[in-house]
Scaffold this motif. Structure first.
Motif, PDB file in Angstrom:
ATOM      1  N   LYS A   1      56.834 -14.711  86.083  1.00 11.78           N
ATOM      2  CA  LYS A   1      56.716 -15.212  87.450  1.00 11.78           C
ATOM      3  C   LYS A   1      56.016 -14.154  88.298  1.00 11.78           C
ATOM      4  CE  LYS A   1      59.593 -16.463  91.456  1.00 11.78           C
ATOM      5  NZ  LYS A   1      60.011 -15.207  92.098  1.00 11.78           N
ATOM      6  N   ILE A   2      54.942 -14.565  88.975  1.00 12.19           N
ATOM      7  CA  ILE A   2      54.231 -13.708  89.919  1.00 12.19           C
ATOM      8  C   ILE A   2      54.632 -14.158  91.314  1.00 12.19           C
ATOM      9  CG2 ILE A   2      52.006 -12.830  90.699  1.00 12.19           C
ATOM     10  CD1 ILE A   2      52.550 -12.169  87.778  1.00 12.19           C
ATOM     11  N   CYS A   3      55.299 -13.288  92.062  1.00  8.17           N
ATOM     12  CA  CYS A   3      55.861 -13.682  93.349  1.00  8.17           C
ATOM     13  C   CYS A   3      55.037 -13.126  94.505  1.00  8.17           C
ATOM     14  CB  CYS A   3      57.307 -13.196  93.446  1.00  8.17           C
ATOM     15  SG  CYS A   3      58.274 -14.100  94.677  1.00  8.17           S
ATOM     16  N   GLY A   4      55.234 -13.745  95.676  1.00  6.21           N
ATOM     17  CA  GLY A   4      54.612 -13.242  96.888  1.00  6.21           C
ATOM     18  C   GLY A   4      53.162 -13.634  97.058  1.00  6.21           C
ATOM     19  N   LEU A   5      52.778 -14.821  96.573  1.00  8.38           N
ATOM     20  CA  LEU A   5      51.396 -15.271  96.749  1.00  8.38           C
ATOM     21  C   LEU A   5      51.183 -15.733  98.187  1.00  8.38           C
ATOM     22  CD1 LEU A   5      51.629 -15.123  93.666  1.00  8.38           C
ATOM     23  CD2 LEU A   5      50.194 -17.149  93.537  1.00  8.38           C
ATOM     24  N   MET A   6      50.003 -15.377  98.745  1.00  9.39           N
ATOM     25  CA  MET A   6      49.751 -15.647 100.151  1.00  9.39           C
ATOM     26  C   MET A   6      48.387 -16.247 100.448  1.00  9.39           C
ATOM     27  SD  MET A   6      51.284 -12.071 101.706  1.00  9.39           S
ATOM     28  CE  MET A   6      51.079 -12.617 103.400  1.00  9.39           C
ATOM     29  N   THR A   7      47.421 -16.082  99.550  1.00 12.82           N
ATOM     30  CA  THR A   7      46.036 -16.457  99.856  1.00 12.82           C
ATOM     31  C   THR A   7      45.413 -17.267  98.718  1.00 12.82           C
ATOM     32  OG1 THR A   7      45.015 -14.526  98.793  1.00 12.82           O
ATOM     33  CG2 THR A   7      45.795 -14.245 101.068  1.00 12.82           C
ATOM     34  N   PRO A   8      44.307 -17.978  98.992  1.00 15.87           N
ATOM     35  CA  PRO A   8      43.591 -18.666  97.919  1.00 15.87           C
ATOM     36  C   PRO A   8      43.127 -17.713  96.818  1.00 15.87           C
ATOM     37  CG  PRO A   8      42.919 -19.553 100.034  1.00 15.87           C
ATOM     38  CD  PRO A   8      43.781 -18.367 100.336  1.00 15.87           C
ATOM     39  N   ASP A   9      42.776 -16.482  97.170  1.00 17.87           N
ATOM     40  CA  ASP A   9      42.379 -15.510  96.148  1.00 17.87           C
ATOM     41  C   ASP A   9      43.542 -15.220  95.199  1.00 17.87           C
ATOM     42  OD1 ASP A   9      39.806 -15.306  97.076  1.00 17.87           O
ATOM     43  OD2 ASP A   9      40.140 -13.444  98.190  1.00 17.87           O
ATOM     44  N   ASP A  10      44.761 -15.176  95.738  1.00 20.87           N
ATOM     45  CA  ASP A  10      45.938 -14.979  94.881  1.00 20.87           C
ATOM     46  C   ASP A  10      46.063 -16.130  93.883  1.00 20.87           C
ATOM     47  OD1 ASP A  10      46.482 -12.753  96.449  1.00 20.87           O
ATOM     48  OD2 ASP A  10      48.133 -13.695  97.546  1.00 20.87           O
ATOM     49  N   ILE A  11      45.814 -17.330  94.343  1.00 21.51           N
ATOM     50  CA  ILE A  11      45.898 -18.498  93.466  1.00 21.51           C
ATOM     51  C   ILE A  11      44.819 -18.431  92.392  1.00 21.51           C
ATOM     52  CG2 ILE A  11      45.742 -21.001  93.345  1.00 21.51           C
ATOM     53  CD1 ILE A  11      48.279 -20.029  94.709  1.00 21.51           C
ATOM     54  N   THR A  12      43.612 -18.035  92.764  1.00 18.39           N
ATOM     55  CA  THR A  12      42.541 -17.880  91.779  1.00 18.39           C
ATOM     56  C   THR A  12      42.956 -16.906  90.681  1.00 18.39           C
ATOM     57  OG1 THR A  12      40.829 -18.356  93.429  1.00 18.39           O
ATOM     58  CG2 THR A  12      40.136 -17.177  91.452  1.00 18.39           C
ATOM     59  N   ALA A  13      43.593 -15.812  91.086  1.00 22.38           N
ATOM     60  CA  ALA A  13      44.016 -14.803  90.115  1.00 22.38           C
ATOM     61  C   ALA A  13      45.045 -15.350  89.134  1.00 22.38           C
ATOM     62  CB  ALA A  13      44.583 -13.586  90.850  1.00 22.38           C
ATOM     63  N   VAL A  14      46.028 -16.080  89.639  1.00 26.99           N
ATOM     64  CA  VAL A  14      47.053 -16.587  88.719  1.00 26.99           C
ATOM     65  C   VAL A  14      46.537 -17.752  87.886  1.00 26.99           C
ATOM     66  CG1 VAL A  14      48.988 -15.730  90.086  1.00 26.99           C
ATOM     67  CG2 VAL A  14      48.144 -18.059  90.487  1.00 26.99           C
ATOM     68  N   ASN A  15      45.591 -18.506  88.414  1.00 26.61           N
ATOM     69  CA  ASN A  15      45.000 -19.568  87.595  1.00 26.61           C
ATOM     70  C   ASN A  15      44.290 -18.987  86.376  1.00 26.61           C
ATOM     71  OD1 ASN A  15      45.871 -21.759  89.108  1.00 26.61           O
ATOM     72  ND2 ASN A  15      43.994 -21.888  90.337  1.00 26.61           N
ATOM     73  N   VAL A  16      43.744 -17.785  86.519  1.00 23.20           N
ATOM     74  CA  VAL A  16      43.115 -17.110  85.382  1.00 23.20           C
ATOM     75  C   VAL A  16      44.172 -16.514  84.470  1.00 23.20           C
ATOM     76  CG1 VAL A  16      41.656 -15.166  84.705  1.00 23.20           C
ATOM     77  CG2 VAL A  16      40.965 -16.631  86.600  1.00 23.20           C
ATOM     78  N   ALA A  17      45.153 -15.822  85.050  1.00 19.86           N
ATOM     79  CA  ALA A  17      46.132 -15.079  84.247  1.00 19.86           C
ATOM     80  C   ALA A  17      47.163 -15.976  83.575  1.00 19.86           C
ATOM     81  CB  ALA A  17      46.846 -14.055  85.131  1.00 19.86           C
ATOM     82  N   GLN A  18      47.425 -17.153  84.158  1.00 22.24           N
ATOM     83  CA  GLN A  18      48.310 -18.146  83.566  1.00 22.24           C
ATOM     84  C   GLN A  18      49.759 -17.672  83.390  1.00 22.24           C
ATOM     85  OE1 GLN A  18      47.568 -21.636  82.273  1.00 22.24           O
ATOM     86  NE2 GLN A  18      46.302 -21.158  84.047  1.00 22.24           N
ATOM     87  N   PRO A  19      50.402 -17.218  84.464  1.00 16.34           N
ATOM     88  CA  PRO A  19      51.850 -17.041  84.373  1.00 16.34           C
ATOM     89  C   PRO A  19      52.516 -18.412  84.316  1.00 16.34           C
ATOM     90  CG  PRO A  19      51.169 -16.852  86.638  1.00 16.34           C
ATOM     91  CD  PRO A  19      49.901 -17.002  85.823  1.00 16.34           C
ATOM     92  N   ASP A  20      53.820 -18.426  84.112  1.00 17.12           N
ATOM     93  CA  ASP A  20      54.558 -19.686  84.034  1.00 17.12           C
ATOM     94  C   ASP A  20      55.010 -20.170  85.408  1.00 17.12           C
ATOM     95  OD1 ASP A  20      54.958 -19.842  80.928  1.00 17.12           O
ATOM     96  OD2 ASP A  20      55.427 -17.785  81.516  1.00 17.12           O
ATOM     97  N   PHE A  21      55.250 -19.203  86.306  1.00 18.54           N
ATOM     98  CA  PHE A  21      55.754 -19.513  87.644  1.00 18.54           C
ATOM     99  C   PHE A  21      55.054 -18.630  88.672  1.00 18.54           C
ATOM    100  CE2 PHE A  21      59.133 -19.758  84.504  1.00 18.54           C
ATOM    101  CZ  PHE A  21      59.673 -21.020  84.684  1.00 18.54           C
TER     102      PHE A  21
END
Length: 200
Positions: free
Chosen positions: A5-25
């Motif tokens: 789980k990657i917590c504390g997302l705040m911006t569209p750039d944060d979403i881009t990063a997790v879409n690449v890294a593919q955490p579960d939550f």
């Protein structure tokens, strides 16, 4: 395999990063603090998130009514409760369709809690690593949080054997989410290799 789980997302750039890294939550923080966002921002961010990644709302003082309002608006799949919560409150959230994480910060973990997941945390956003040898081994879904980063997550997993590892500031540089640190954290936690060429 341990989930992430990657917590504390705040911006569209944060979403881009997790879409690449593919955490579960991923976690959206609604409680006051540096990572706090409002429900509308959370809805906007979730609309950019890959559907396979579940969203967790982080709450401290919010009422069950407030949490359910955010859930019904489609912002979150799971509620993470950073306060002592009664079994009645937890079951009320579950009956509405939410899964519940009950957090135990520097207090004994109640293994009889009706929550779907139990979390051991060194404190909200403290960045301090728990004394891993003091974390009990539980025979139910368990989340380890607090002070984790790409360099120590493998050792933490080997010691505690959690179901999920949770990170926020440990994957940041200058108080912003760092795509490379997120990828490294997920990679080390899952012991998988990512193609760095996907990162622009």
């Amino acid at each position: 395999m341990t989930q992430v789980k990657i917590c504390g997302l705040m911006t569209p750039d944060d979403i881009t990063a997790v879409n690449v890294a593919q955490p579960d939550f991923v976690g959206f923080v609604f409680a006051p603090g540096r990572h706090q966002i409002d429900p509308q921002t959370a809805r906007n961010l979730k609309s950019l998130l890959q559907s396979s990644i579940k969203t967790v709302g982080v709450f401290v003082e919010e009422s069950v009514t407030d949490i359910l309002e955010i859930y019904k608006a489609g912002s979150i799949d799971i509620a993470q409760l950073h306060r002592p919560s009664t079994g009645t409150e937890i079951k009320q959230l579950q009956r509405a369709g939410l899964k519940v994480i009950q957090v135990f910060e520097q207090r004994p973990i109640d293994s009889q809690s009706p929550a779907d997941y139990l979390m051991a945390d060194s404190g909200k956003g403290s960045g301090r690593l728990l004394s891993l040898n003091d974390v009990p081994h539980l025979k139910r879904p368990f989340i380890l949080a607090g002070g984790l980063n790409p360099d120590n997550v493998q050792q933490a997993i080997q010691t505690v054997q959690p179901t999920i590892v949770d990170v926020s500031s440990g994957v940041e540089t200058n108080q912003k989410k760092d795509v490379q640190k997120i990828i490294q954290f997920v990679k080390h936690a899952k012991e998988e290799t990512y193609n760095e060429n996907f990162i622009k």
